[in-house]
Design a protein around this motif. Structure first.
Motif, mmCIF file in Angstrom:
data_model
loop_
_atom_site.group_PDB
_atom_site.id
_atom_site.type_symbol
_atom_site.label_atom_id
_atom_site.label_comp_id
_atom_site.label_asym_id
_atom_site.label_seq_id
_atom_site.Cartn_x
_atom_site.Cartn_y
_atom_site.Cartn_z
ATOM 1 N N ARG A 6 0.933 -1.384 -0.346
ATOM 2 C CA ARG A 6 -0.492 -0.196 0.211
ATOM 3 C C ARG A 6 0.550 1.248 0.280
ATOM 4 O O ARG A 6 0.858 2.758 -0.283
ATOM 5 C CB ARG A 6 -0.998 -0.382 1.483
ATOM 6 C CG ARG A 6 -2.000 -0.873 1.090
ATOM 7 C CD ARG A 6 -3.070 -1.321 2.299
ATOM 8 N NE ARG A 6 -4.393 -2.354 2.069
ATOM 9 C CZ ARG A 6 -3.828 -3.034 3.293
ATOM 10 N NH1 ARG A 6 -2.902 -3.750 3.058
ATOM 11 N NH2 ARG A 6 -4.469 -3.819 3.213
ATOM 12 N N GLY A 38 -6.846 2.357 3.374
ATOM 13 C CA GLY A 38 -6.389 3.513 2.652
ATOM 14 C C GLY A 38 -5.763 4.130 3.421
ATOM 15 O O GLY A 38 -4.921 5.293 3.202
ATOM 16 N N VAL A 41 -2.234 4.096 2.494
ATOM 17 C CA VAL A 41 -2.116 5.054 1.216
ATOM 18 C C VAL A 41 -2.379 6.464 1.102
ATOM 19 O O VAL A 41 -1.597 6.894 0.352
ATOM 20 C CB VAL A 41 -3.326 4.441 0.348
ATOM 21 C CG1 VAL A 41 -3.219 4.624 -1.449
ATOM 22 C CG2 VAL A 41 -2.998 2.971 -0.662
ATOM 23 N N ASP A 134 -7.786 1.880 -0.605
ATOM 24 C CA ASP A 134 -6.497 1.122 -1.180
ATOM 25 C C ASP A 134 -6.882 -0.013 -2.842
ATOM 26 O O ASP A 134 -6.128 0.023 -3.730
ATOM 27 C CB ASP A 134 -5.862 0.255 -0.628
ATOM 28 C CG ASP A 134 -6.976 -1.016 0.337
ATOM 29 O OD1 ASP A 134 -8.162 -0.957 -0.341
ATOM 30 O OD2 ASP A 134 -6.714 -1.556 1.193
ATOM 31 N N TYR A 195 -1.641 -6.021 -5.481
ATOM 32 C CA TYR A 195 -0.605 -6.227 -4.371
ATOM 33 C C TYR A 195 0.039 -7.453 -4.055
ATOM 34 O O TYR A 195 -0.375 -8.601 -4.109
ATOM 35 C CB TYR A 195 -1.487 -6.085 -3.189
ATOM 36 C CG TYR A 195 -1.982 -4.430 -3.269
ATOM 37 C CD1 TYR A 195 -1.603 -3.013 -2.828
ATOM 38 C CD2 TYR A 195 -3.423 -3.557 -3.753
ATOM 39 C CE1 TYR A 195 -1.807 -2.334 -2.730
ATOM 40 C CE2 TYR A 195 -3.845 -2.941 -3.434
ATOM 41 C CZ TYR A 195 -2.764 -1.805 -3.141
ATOM 42 O OH TYR A 195 -4.134 -0.194 -3.525
#
Length: 217
Positions: A6, A38, A41, A134, A195
């Motif tokens: 991330r 999130g 990120v 993310d 990822y």
């Protein structure tokens, strides 16, 4: 292109957003992450834009029959946002999900207190708000979050994500003023597919990241 983790995704996303900032499209910025995923990120985005970072906590509504499938989303004390097609397919009504919603909202408020304590969500009125996650598949949570933020009067509302389902993104463009997404595959079943390291982000990591930003603010 896939992302190592991330943090790597956040750095790549930040590069794109810095370009927009340089062209004058991002002024008086507030970066809000959808936790937990999130946050790493968004931390890279906020750092690159020299902007404050906070979280907008959202909850997913699912059913005991299919707990892995979100059929709705919650933000703050707003009414739930449901995927009507999923409700119909599962022969469910909003009334039958009342207890589920109460439980999810209690969990949402618990996480808000864990991450933010008694500190309120920063004002978004008159600001450029960059909402970061993310990645997204169904877009339910992002839609609920964007609608909540829109009602609070931002000058500009930007959704920024490393990867998102192309069809879902097309439906989200009317919910924000700008959408920044690095990868838009036509089929995306799980964000983690993009990822190399998609380890869960703990509540402690979220709280520590926010504390670090506010300690230096």
């Amino acid at each position: 292109m896939s992302f190592r983790d991330r943090t790597h995704a956040g750095r790549e996303l930040a590069l794109r957003l810095v370009e927009r900032a340089g062209s004058g499209h991002l002024i008086d910025v507030l970066v809000l992450a959808l936790p937990p995923g999130g946050v790493p990120v968004a931390a890279e985005v906020a750092g690159a834009l020299h902007a404050p970072l906070d979280v907008l906590v959202a909850g997913e509504i699912s059913t005991p029959v299919r707990p892995e499938t979100a059929i709705g989303a919650l933000v703050a004390d707003d009414p739930p946002l449901y995927d009507r097609r999923s409700l119909a397919m599962m022969h469910l009504s909003e009334d039958r999900l009342g207890d589920v919603v109460v439980g999810e909202r209690n969990e949402l408020h618990r996480r808000e207190y864990l991450y933010r304590g008694r500190r309120p969500l920063p004002s978004v009125n008159g600001r450029t708000v960059v909402l970061v996650d993310d990645g997204l598949t169904t877009g339910l949570t992002a839609t609920a979050a964007l609608r909540f933020l829109r009602r609070h009067g931002p000058t500009r509302l930007v959704l920024a994500i490393p990867v998102g389902n192309a069809r879902t993104l097309s439906s989200l463009r009317d919910e924000c003023d700008a959408l920044v997404c690095l990868q838009q595959p036509p089929s995306l079943h799980a964000v983690g597919e993009w990822y190399e390291d998609f380890a869960p982000v703990s509540d402690t990591q979220v709280a520590d990241t926010l504390h670090a930003f506010h300690a230096t603010a």
